[in-house]
Enzyme design. Structure first.
Site, PDB file in Angstrom:
ATOM      1  N   ARG A  86     -61.375   0.984 -11.262  1.00 30.71           N
ATOM      2  CA  ARG A  86     -60.170   0.996 -11.620  1.00 30.71           C
ATOM      3  C   ARG A  86     -60.196  -1.307 -11.036  1.00 30.71           C
ATOM      4  O   ARG A  86     -59.601  -1.722 -11.467  1.00 30.71           O
ATOM      5  CB  ARG A  86     -59.191   1.170 -11.415  1.00 30.71           C
ATOM      6  CG  ARG A  86     -59.551   2.516 -12.792  1.00 30.71           C
ATOM      7  CD  ARG A  86     -58.605   4.226 -12.178  1.00 30.71           C
ATOM      8  NE  ARG A  86     -59.125   4.934 -12.977  1.00 30.71           N
ATOM      9  CZ  ARG A  86     -59.531   5.789 -11.998  1.00 30.71           C
ATOM     10  NH1 ARG A  86     -59.914   6.462 -11.392  1.00 30.71           N
ATOM     11  NH2 ARG A  86     -60.124   7.851 -13.151  1.00 30.71           N
ATOM     12  N   ASP A 145     -54.672  12.801 -12.759  1.00 34.81           N
ATOM     13  CA  ASP A 145     -55.327  13.398 -11.774  1.00 34.81           C
ATOM     14  C   ASP A 145     -54.732  14.819 -11.586  1.00 34.81           C
ATOM     15  O   ASP A 145     -55.849  15.222 -11.589  1.00 34.81           O
ATOM     16  CB  ASP A 145     -55.434  12.021 -11.083  1.00 34.81           C
ATOM     17  CG  ASP A 145     -55.674  10.529 -11.154  1.00 34.81           C
ATOM     18  OD1 ASP A 145     -56.312  10.672 -11.407  1.00 34.81           O
ATOM     19  OD2 ASP A 145     -54.928  10.220 -11.219  1.00 34.81           O
ATOM     20  N   ARG A 148     -55.597  17.208 -14.452  1.00 35.56           N
ATOM     21  CA  ARG A 148     -56.775  16.934 -14.064  1.00 35.56           C
ATOM     22  C   ARG A 148     -57.248  17.859 -13.126  1.00 35.56           C
ATOM     23  O   ARG A 148     -57.964  18.836 -13.462  1.00 35.56           O
ATOM     24  CB  ARG A 148     -57.957  16.172 -13.888  1.00 35.56           C
ATOM     25  CG  ARG A 148     -57.688  14.627 -15.583  1.00 35.56           C
ATOM     26  CD  ARG A 148     -58.686  13.592 -15.112  1.00 35.56           C
ATOM     27  NE  ARG A 148     -58.956  13.489 -16.222  1.00 35.56           N
ATOM     28  CZ  ARG A 148     -59.177  11.542 -16.369  1.00 35.56           C
ATOM     29  NH1 ARG A 148     -59.312  10.679 -15.161  1.00 35.56           N
ATOM     30  NH2 ARG A 148     -59.523  10.675 -16.974  1.00 35.56           N
ATOM     31  N   HIS A 172     -53.872   6.451  -7.948  1.00 33.75           N
ATOM     32  CA  HIS A 172     -54.554   6.438  -9.082  1.00 33.75           C
ATOM     33  C   HIS A 172     -56.018   5.618  -9.592  1.00 33.75           C
ATOM     34  O   HIS A 172     -56.480   5.036  -9.735  1.00 33.75           O
ATOM     35  CB  HIS A 172     -53.898   5.844 -10.522  1.00 33.75           C
ATOM     36  CG  HIS A 172     -54.963   5.885 -11.702  1.00 33.75           C
ATOM     37  ND1 HIS A 172     -55.767   7.373 -12.181  1.00 33.75           N
ATOM     38  CD2 HIS A 172     -55.546   5.612 -13.242  1.00 33.75           C
ATOM     39  CE1 HIS A 172     -56.205   7.847 -13.063  1.00 33.75           C
ATOM     40  NE2 HIS A 172     -56.075   6.208 -13.725  1.00 33.75           N
TER      41      HIS A 172
HETATM   42  N1  LIG Z   1     -53.554   5.290 -15.891  1.00 30.00           N
HETATM   43  C1  LIG Z   1     -54.108   5.642 -16.215  1.00 30.00           C
HETATM   44  O1  LIG Z   1     -54.555   7.144 -15.565  1.00 30.00           O
HETATM   45  C2  LIG Z   1     -55.296   5.100 -17.919  1.00 30.00           C
HETATM   46  C3  LIG Z   1     -56.010   6.073 -18.278  1.00 30.00           C
HETATM   47  C4  LIG Z   1     -57.275   5.518 -19.207  1.00 30.00           C
HETATM   48  C5  LIG Z   1     -56.832   4.007 -19.303  1.00 30.00           C
HETATM   49  N2  LIG Z   1     -56.306   3.272 -18.880  1.00 30.00           N
HETATM   50  C6  LIG Z   1     -56.251   2.245 -19.306  1.00 30.00           C
HETATM   51  O2  LIG Z   1     -55.189   1.276 -20.313  1.00 30.00           O
HETATM   52  C7  LIG Z   1     -56.116  -0.095 -20.329  1.00 30.00           C
HETATM   53  C8  LIG Z   1     -55.890  -0.362 -21.861  1.00 30.00           C
HETATM   54  O3  LIG Z   1     -57.068   0.704 -21.749  1.00 30.00           O
HETATM   55  P1  LIG Z   1     -57.606   0.915 -23.638  1.00 30.00           P
HETATM   56  O4  LIG Z   1     -59.063   2.319 -23.573  1.00 30.00           O
HETATM   57  O5  LIG Z   1     -56.887   1.304 -24.644  1.00 30.00           O
HETATM   58  O6  LIG Z   1     -58.389  -0.607 -23.629  1.00 30.00           O
HETATM   59  P2  LIG Z   1     -58.865  -0.947 -25.398  1.00 30.00           P
HETATM   60  O7  LIG Z   1     -59.861  -2.578 -24.885  1.00 30.00           O
HETATM   61  O8  LIG Z   1     -59.008  -0.521 -26.682  1.00 30.00           O
HETATM   62  O9  LIG Z   1     -57.303  -1.577 -25.810  1.00 30.00           O
HETATM   63  C9  LIG Z   1     -56.447  -2.835 -25.324  1.00 30.00           C
HETATM   64  C10 LIG Z   1     -55.473  -3.158 -25.871  1.00 30.00           C
HETATM   65  O10 LIG Z   1     -55.039  -4.110 -25.014  1.00 30.00           O
HETATM   66  C11 LIG Z   1     -54.917  -5.526 -25.784  1.00 30.00           C
HETATM   67  N3  LIG Z   1     -54.857  -7.014 -25.226  1.00 30.00           N
HETATM   68  C12 LIG Z   1     -54.486  -7.487 -24.104  1.00 30.00           C
HETATM   69  N4  LIG Z   1     -53.786  -8.376 -23.421  1.00 30.00           N
HETATM   70  C13 LIG Z   1     -53.171  -7.967 -24.244  1.00 30.00           C
HETATM   71  C14 LIG Z   1     -51.679  -8.295 -23.652  1.00 30.00           C
HETATM   72  N5  LIG Z   1     -51.559  -9.821 -23.298  1.00 30.00           N
HETATM   73  N6  LIG Z   1     -50.591  -8.376 -25.050  1.00 30.00           N
HETATM   74  C15 LIG Z   1     -50.612  -7.370 -25.787  1.00 30.00           C
HETATM   75  N7  LIG Z   1     -51.908  -7.038 -25.934  1.00 30.00           N
HETATM   76  C16 LIG Z   1     -52.977  -7.426 -25.030  1.00 30.00           C
HETATM   77  C17 LIG Z   1     -56.102  -6.412 -26.622  1.00 30.00           C
HETATM   78  O11 LIG Z   1     -55.982  -6.463 -27.750  1.00 30.00           O
HETATM   79  C18 LIG Z   1     -56.310  -4.649 -26.930  1.00 30.00           C
HETATM   80  O12 LIG Z   1     -56.229  -4.553 -27.832  1.00 30.00           O
HETATM   81  C19 LIG Z   1     -57.146  -0.380 -19.386  1.00 30.00           C
HETATM   82  O13 LIG Z   1     -56.801  -1.480 -18.320  1.00 30.00           O
HETATM   83  C20 LIG Z   1     -57.698   0.856 -18.801  1.00 30.00           C
HETATM   84  O14 LIG Z   1     -58.029   1.413 -17.653  1.00 30.00           O
HETATM   85  C21 LIG Z   1     -55.182   3.635 -17.633  1.00 30.00           C
END
Ligand SMILES: NC(=O)c1ccc[n+]([C@@H]2O[C@H](COP(=O)([O-])OP(=O)(O)OC[C@H]3O[C@@H](n4cnc5c(N)ncnc54)[C@H](O)[C@@H]3O)[C@@H](O)[C@H]2O)c1
Length: 305
Positions: A86, A145, A148, A172
């Protein structure tokens, strides 16, 4: 009924939106994404299910014309590729979160901001430094987490996960730890469970810590469980439930720490993070918490303005 904005309508953002609609949390749900076509497609798909759900207006807007939201879910930014941690996302996602927060600063009234993008603790700290809205900036942290771990312990020890309480705390990420001294079921501490076996419990936690990597290796992203977590956290906040979840918050002296965001059990209500709780931790757990703080602090320093 509240207005909720989801910034970043990718897999995580749109799944969170789906969870929010299923809970009937929003009167208005606004999707914001730099890829407007993607947001429009998700908004259409979500809205077409509304006759089966609580009615809400689902729309696509820009950050500039979406003010007035009660809650903003920040899920913008890229996800890990197989083999990446991450923390490897930090340089890319820090820029995005800063830009978005600069836009949010102009919104009035101030929304509650729930950061989900990774690395979530570092980005929560950056959002907090940019916005400075006390109690109104939090990250989903170790809520995923913890969920999970409860599921895996439930499977391993034969209990309903909903009857298992306790927390994964800290980062995380790779330095997170199971706060075993908080883990109970039926009023029994984990070590007093009838079938307790330390190596089995430790394996459940190792599988918890590796779960994100294991899922990404198989399907390149994780989104259902985090989408559900955003739904329950959003509900606790907007319905003033005073529910306790382990979320990432800017610390203010807890366990002697400040200037860093990480997960502790927090009471969530309409004002945001109403209280940060400090459960009594064993010495090794306290040491693990301090290690998490160091890892996050070090990462923040690499992108701090
Ligand atoms: N916190 C958690 O437990 C957890 C769990 C899973 C994923 N995530 C995180 O969530 C984030 C998103 O993951 P995802 O699978 O949806 O990715 P994804 O690529 O499917 O979606 C990300 C989206 O963000 C958009 N984007 C990028 N920059 C932007 C901006 N400045 N303004 C608006 N939109 C913008 C992109 O166009 C895209 O549609 C990642 O950083 C991932 O690691 C966090």
């Amino acid at each position: 009924m509240p207005r909720i904005a989801v910034v970043g309508a990718g897999l995580v953002g749109s799944t969170a939106a789906y969870s929010i609609l299923h809970r009937g949390l929003a009167r208005e749900l606004v999707l914001i994404d730099t890829d407007r076509a993607r947001a429009e497609g998700e908004a259409m798909d979500l809205a077409h299910g509304l006759s089966f759900l609580k009615t809400a207006d689902v729309s696509v807007r820009s950050l500039e014309d979406a003010g007035g939201a009660d809650l903003v879910v920040l899920a913008a930014g890229r996800n890990s590729l197989p083999g990446e941690t991450r923390m490897d996302l930090l340089a890319d996602n820090a820029v995005r979160i800063r830009t978005i927060c600069a836009g949010l600063k102009r919104w009035s009234p101030r929304p509650i901001v729930l950061v989900v993008s990774n690395p979530v603790d570092v980005l929560t700290e950056l959002a907090w430094r940019e916005l400075g809205w006390k109690g109104r900036v939090l990250g989903s942290g170790t809520s995923l987490d913890t969920a999970r771990l409860r599921v895996l312990l439930g499977r391993d020890f034969g209990f309903d996960p909903a009857s298992i309480h306790g927390y994964v705390l800290g980062e995380h990420g790779d330095s997170e730890f199971a706060a075993w001294s908080t883990v109970t079921a039926g009023g029994l501490g984990v070590r007093d469970w009838p079938a307790y076996d330390e190596s089995k419990a430790l394996r459940s936690f190792e599988r918890t810590r590796a779960a994100g990597y294991e899922i990404i290796r198989r399907k390149r992203a994780t989104y259902f469980a985090i989408g559900a977590a955003v739904g329950v956290i959003g509900e606790a906040l907007l319905r003033d439930q005073r529910s306790i979840y382990p979320v990432s918050v800017p610390l203010d002296g807890q366990y002697g720490l400040s200037g860093v965001s990480l997960s502790l059990p927090c009471v969530l209500g309409r004002a945001g993070v109403v209280q940060v709780l400090e459960p009594k931790l064993a010495a090794a757990e306290k040491a693990a918490l301090l290690r998490c703080a160091e890892v996050i602090r070090q990462a923040v320093s690499t992108v701090a303005a």
